[in-house]
Structure formats: structure tokens, C-alpha cells
Design an enzyme around this catalytic site. Structure first.
Site, PDB file in Angstrom:
ATOM      1  N   TYR A  62     -74.869  63.381  48.423  1.00 34.10           N
ATOM      2  CA  TYR A  62     -75.969  63.997  49.611  1.00 34.10           C
ATOM      3  C   TYR A  62     -76.648  65.012  49.256  1.00 34.10           C
ATOM      4  O   TYR A  62     -77.112  65.890  50.171  1.00 34.10           O
ATOM      5  CB  TYR A  62     -74.776  63.908  50.863  1.00 34.10           C
ATOM      6  CG  TYR A  62     -74.685  62.849  51.401  1.00 34.10           C
ATOM      7  CD1 TYR A  62     -74.821  61.634  51.127  1.00 34.10           C
ATOM      8  CD2 TYR A  62     -73.915  62.822  52.793  1.00 34.10           C
ATOM      9  CE1 TYR A  62     -74.847  60.643  51.721  1.00 34.10           C
ATOM     10  CE2 TYR A  62     -73.469  61.684  53.444  1.00 34.10           C
ATOM     11  CZ  TYR A  62     -73.801  60.481  52.906  1.00 34.10           C
ATOM     12  OH  TYR A  62     -73.628  59.339  53.655  1.00 34.10           O
ATOM     13  N   LYS A 105     -64.280  56.524  42.485  1.00 36.97           N
ATOM     14  CA  LYS A 105     -64.600  55.148  41.918  1.00 36.97           C
ATOM     15  C   LYS A 105     -64.700  55.515  40.413  1.00 36.97           C
ATOM     16  O   LYS A 105     -65.789  55.170  39.685  1.00 36.97           O
ATOM     17  CB  LYS A 105     -65.999  54.605  42.382  1.00 36.97           C
ATOM     18  CG  LYS A 105     -66.351  53.397  41.890  1.00 36.97           C
ATOM     19  CD  LYS A 105     -65.430  52.240  42.599  1.00 36.97           C
ATOM     20  CE  LYS A 105     -65.762  50.755  42.180  1.00 36.97           C
ATOM     21  NZ  LYS A 105     -64.927  49.580  42.584  1.00 36.97           N
ATOM     22  N   ASP A 124     -63.142  51.430  47.029  1.00 37.81           N
ATOM     23  CA  ASP A 124     -63.186  49.945  47.804  1.00 37.81           C
ATOM     24  C   ASP A 124     -61.880  49.474  48.333  1.00 37.81           C
ATOM     25  O   ASP A 124     -61.732  48.960  49.277  1.00 37.81           O
ATOM     26  CB  ASP A 124     -63.842  48.953  46.873  1.00 37.81           C
ATOM     27  CG  ASP A 124     -63.510  49.111  45.390  1.00 37.81           C
ATOM     28  OD1 ASP A 124     -62.735  50.108  45.159  1.00 37.81           O
ATOM     29  OD2 ASP A 124     -63.865  48.262  44.499  1.00 37.81           O
ATOM     30  N   ASP A 130     -67.875  60.258  54.030  1.00 27.93           N
ATOM     31  CA  ASP A 130     -68.648  60.036  55.243  1.00 27.93           C
ATOM     32  C   ASP A 130     -68.080  58.596  55.659  1.00 27.93           C
ATOM     33  O   ASP A 130     -68.111  58.292  56.822  1.00 27.93           O
ATOM     34  CB  ASP A 130     -70.102  60.267  54.988  1.00 27.93           C
ATOM     35  CG  ASP A 130     -71.114  60.038  56.126  1.00 27.93           C
ATOM     36  OD1 ASP A 130     -70.418  60.327  57.260  1.00 27.93           O
ATOM     37  OD2 ASP A 130     -72.091  59.796  56.034  1.00 27.93           O
ATOM     38  N   ASP A 157     -65.853  57.151  59.312  1.00 28.95           N
ATOM     39  CA  ASP A 157     -66.134  56.437  60.267  1.00 28.95           C
ATOM     40  C   ASP A 157     -65.293  55.189  60.280  1.00 28.95           C
ATOM     41  O   ASP A 157     -65.266  54.689  61.375  1.00 28.95           O
ATOM     42  CB  ASP A 157     -67.923  55.963  60.234  1.00 28.95           C
ATOM     43  CG  ASP A 157     -68.846  56.846  60.904  1.00 28.95           C
ATOM     44  OD1 ASP A 157     -68.429  58.050  60.767  1.00 28.95           O
ATOM     45  OD2 ASP A 157     -69.966  56.700  61.070  1.00 28.95           O
TER      46      ASP A 157
HETATM   47 MG    MG Z   1     -71.541  59.991  59.272  1.00 32.37          MG
END
Ligand code: MG
Ligand code: NAI
Length: 335
Positions: free
Chosen positions: A127, A174, A207, A231, A235
Site C-alpha cells: 500500500y 507468503k 492463503d 486489509d 474484512d
Molecule cells: Mg479494507
């Protein structure tokens, strides 16, 4: 979380923002005002209406108010959210994003026994959005992982675990594919773990973690991970326990902290007085714990728990027909 235990006289920045942000903020202040607290509130303007009124969505004065406060409560902004909340996080160098995932009774939670914290690195990783160049056939984005920032967030997660009687921290990465960047993350994870011999550790690929969150969420206590993975998993966590009206969050920096519900300004229900204030209230409870006001935090949280357990007075997103103020009054009655 860091606690500032010696003071009991706190200056709190209040930024209600737009839409239901204002409604859930007022409801939350109504409850805080009945608790035994020495808070001085300083209001700051930000968001869509502020932009219309003043020409800027985030006035410098609002940033100054946050800077000079012990903590900040933020409601929600509307279309200007990126210019407001993302900018505040950057300006105040809030490196840790905390998202608790907890199952409350009579909600759409997939399981009853979910209670873990996601600690997400908030300053680097994917990000930084450094999509420097197009190529002949596409585009390239760079992902940055530094020893300093990852050590800081991993150490924060272990400290959080220690201070909150958690027994295990899970590192998520990962490293099998991203051998250099996530390889470094995993290496630092176990270096930091050495400083916390009483806390169990494990690490999973992201994953696999996405699947384990669905198949065995009770296995998790504290998850620490890089920006993008955090992030996405946050969610997923919200989906696990059901409903935006119940999900709080914290943004923590070296000397700044902001607490906000995950939801936005909800223009579809704004002004109707039916927003669920619990996500905002749980954010305020995270703030109380950050400030070391643990007794008040427990009292407030138990009052919310009782409303959800009784299930007589609930807002429409939880299947009831109560208004914001009816739910708030019931919580105050339960204190
Ligand atoms: Mg978000
Ligand atoms: P939203 O979270 O505002 O609403 C999504 C849906 O969930 C809506 O149907 C809404 O009615 C419902 N909902 C949300 N919170 C609720 C609550 N407390 N009680 C009952 N129902 C609730 O997300 P949306 O619709 O994507 O965005 C609306 C505006 O909010 C946009 O302008 C967006 O930019 C902004 N936004 C701001 C955020 C922030 O300030 N941190 C975060 C997300 C969106």
C-alpha cells in the site's frame, strides 16, 4: 495496547464527520458521559460537509486538535473519506491498525467462540501504492518490507498479547513465493518471538489462513501481518462475525491513537435515527483500554453485551426495530 496509566484527566479529540458518523458519535458520548471519567472533549471538523463549508475536508486545525490530544474518536466521513481518514493515519504515523474480530450473541456470527485480534502493518507493504511504471504490456507495482517497520508491528502484536493475557501470536505471510520480502517478515517474526518466551507462536501462509479463519477461527488469538494481507483478512474477519454495525478499529502510532468504527457514513440511513451505534461504542471501549480505563471499559462492554443477549431492543441491522437513542438508553440503563 500502550497504556497511559498515570493520568486520569484526558483530552479527547472528537471528530463526528458526516452522516451516521454524527449520530453514532453522539450516542457514544451519551454513554461515556454517564461513566466516571475525567475527559475533556475537543471537537474537530472533517468530511464532506466540512469541505463544502470551508473548502477543505481536513483543516489543519483539526490535525492540530488530534496532535494535542491523548486520543481521538472518529465517526465516519463520506466521499472524502480517503482525504480525511487515510491522511490522518499518514500524518500521525499511525503504524498499527487493530481490528478485533469477536462474536457477540444474537448476531450473524458464523460461530459463537470467535475472539481474536488482527494487527495489521499500516505504513508499507503493497500500500505504498508505488505503481511506478507501465510496461509495454502492463504495469508494475513495488512492495516494500523494511526490518524497522515489520519489527515494530510484530513487537506491538506480542506486547498486545502479553498485556491482554493472550497465549499465542500467529504470523501470516507468503514466504514460500515472496522469499525476500516475506522471508524477512518471517525471520523477524521469530526473532521478536524470542523476546516473549511465554507466548506461543505459529506462522501460516496467507492463503491457508484465509481458509483456517473459516474452518477453525477459534484457533486464533492474535494475528500479525503485512499491510495488504491484513486489509483482506480484516474484512474476512468482519464477515465471520457479521455486520458492519458491530466492528470497531484502532489506529495506533508512537504518540497518537485514533478509534473508529469500520463502517462509513451510510447515506442510505443517515438522518433517520436508526443507525446501530455499537461499532462506534466498541471503538470507544478500545480507547478506554488504551488509556488504561479498564474498569470503565468492562462496564461499558458488559452493558452492550446485555443488550445483545436480551435481544429485546435492537436496531434494524440486528433484526430489531429500535432507534439509535432507544438502544443507547437501554445500554445506559444496563451500566
Ligand atoms: Mg479494507
Ligand atoms: P457504509 O459502511 O457507509 O454502508 C454500507 C451499508 O451498511 C449501508 O447499507 C449502511 O446502511 C449499512 N451500515 C453501515 N453502518 C451501519 C450502522 N452503524 N448501522 C446500521 N447499518 C449500517 O459503506 P458505503 O455505503 O460503502 O459508503 C458510504 C459512504 O461512507 C461513502 O461516501 C464512503 O466513502 C464512506 N466511507 C467512509 C469510511 C470512513 O470514514 N472510515 C469507511 C467506509 C466508507
Amino acid at each position: 495496547m500502550n497504556t497511559l496509566k498515570t493520568k486520569n484527566n484526558y483530552k479527547i479529540a472528537i471528530i463526528p464527520g458526516d452522516g451516521i458518523g454524527r449520530e453514532v458519535m453522539q450516542a457514544t458520548l451519551d454513554v461515556l458521559n454517564t461513566l466516571d471519567l475525567n475527559f475533556e472533549y475537543v471537537y474537530g471538523d472533517a468530511g464532506d460537509e466540512c469541505l463544502e463549508k470551508t473548502g477543505t475536508a481536513l483543516p489543519q486545525e483539526t490535525l492540530n486538535i488530534i496532535k494535542s490530544s491523548d486520543a481521538c474518536l472518529f465517526g465516519a466521513a463520506g466521499e472524502t473519506a480517503a482525504d480525511v481518514i487515510v491522511k490522518i493515519r499518514q500524518e500521525m504515523k499511525m503504524f498499527a491498525n487493530l481490528r478485533p474480530v469477536k462474536a457477540y450473541p444474537n448476531t450473524n456470527s458464523l460461530y459463537d467462540n470467535i475472539d481474536f485480534m488482527i494487527v495489521r502493518e499500516n505504513t508499507e507493504g503493497m500500500y505504498i501504492a508505488d505503481e511506478e511504471s507501465y510496461t509495454d504490456d502492463g504495469a508494475i507495482a513495488r512492495r516494500i518490507i523494511t526490518r524497522n517497520a515489520e519489527k515494530r508491528i510484530i513487537d506491538y502484536a506480542f506486547k498486545y498479547a502479553k498485556e491482554n493475557n493472550k497465549t499465542k501470536v500467529t504470523g501470516v505471510h507468503k514466504a514460500n513465493v515472496l522469499k525476500k520480502t516475506d522471508g524477512l517478515f518471517r525471520e523477524i517474526f521469530y526473532e521478536v518471538a524470542n523476546d516473549y518466551p511465554d507466548i506461543a507462536t505459529e506462522d501460516f501462509y496467507v492463503d491457508a489462513t484465509a481458509m483456517y479463519l473459516i474452518t477453525q477461527p477459534e484457533n486464533f488469538e492474535v494475528i500479525v501481518t503485512t499491510n495488504l494481507f491484513g486489509d483482506i483478512l480484516s474484512d474476512e474477519g468482519a464477515g465471520l462475525v457479521g455486520g458492519l454495525g458491530l466492528i470497531p478499529s484502532a489506529n495506533i502510532g508512537e504518540d497518537a491513537a485514533l478509534f473508529e468504527p469500520v463502517h462509513g457514513s451510510a447515506p442510505d440511513i443517515a438522518g433517520k435515527g436508526i443507525a446501530n451505534p455499537i461499532a462506534m461504542m466498541l471503538s470507544a471501549i478500545m480507547m478506554l483500554r488504551y488509556l488504561g480505563e479498564n474498569q470503565n471499559a468492562d462496564k461499558f462492554e458488559n452493558a452492550i453485551l446485555k443488550v445483545l443477549t436480551d435481544a429485546n431492543i435492537l436496531t434494524s441491522d440486528l433484526g430489531g426495530s429500535a432507534t439509535t437513542s432507544e438502544l443507547t438508553n437501554e445500554i445506559i440503563n444496563n451500566l
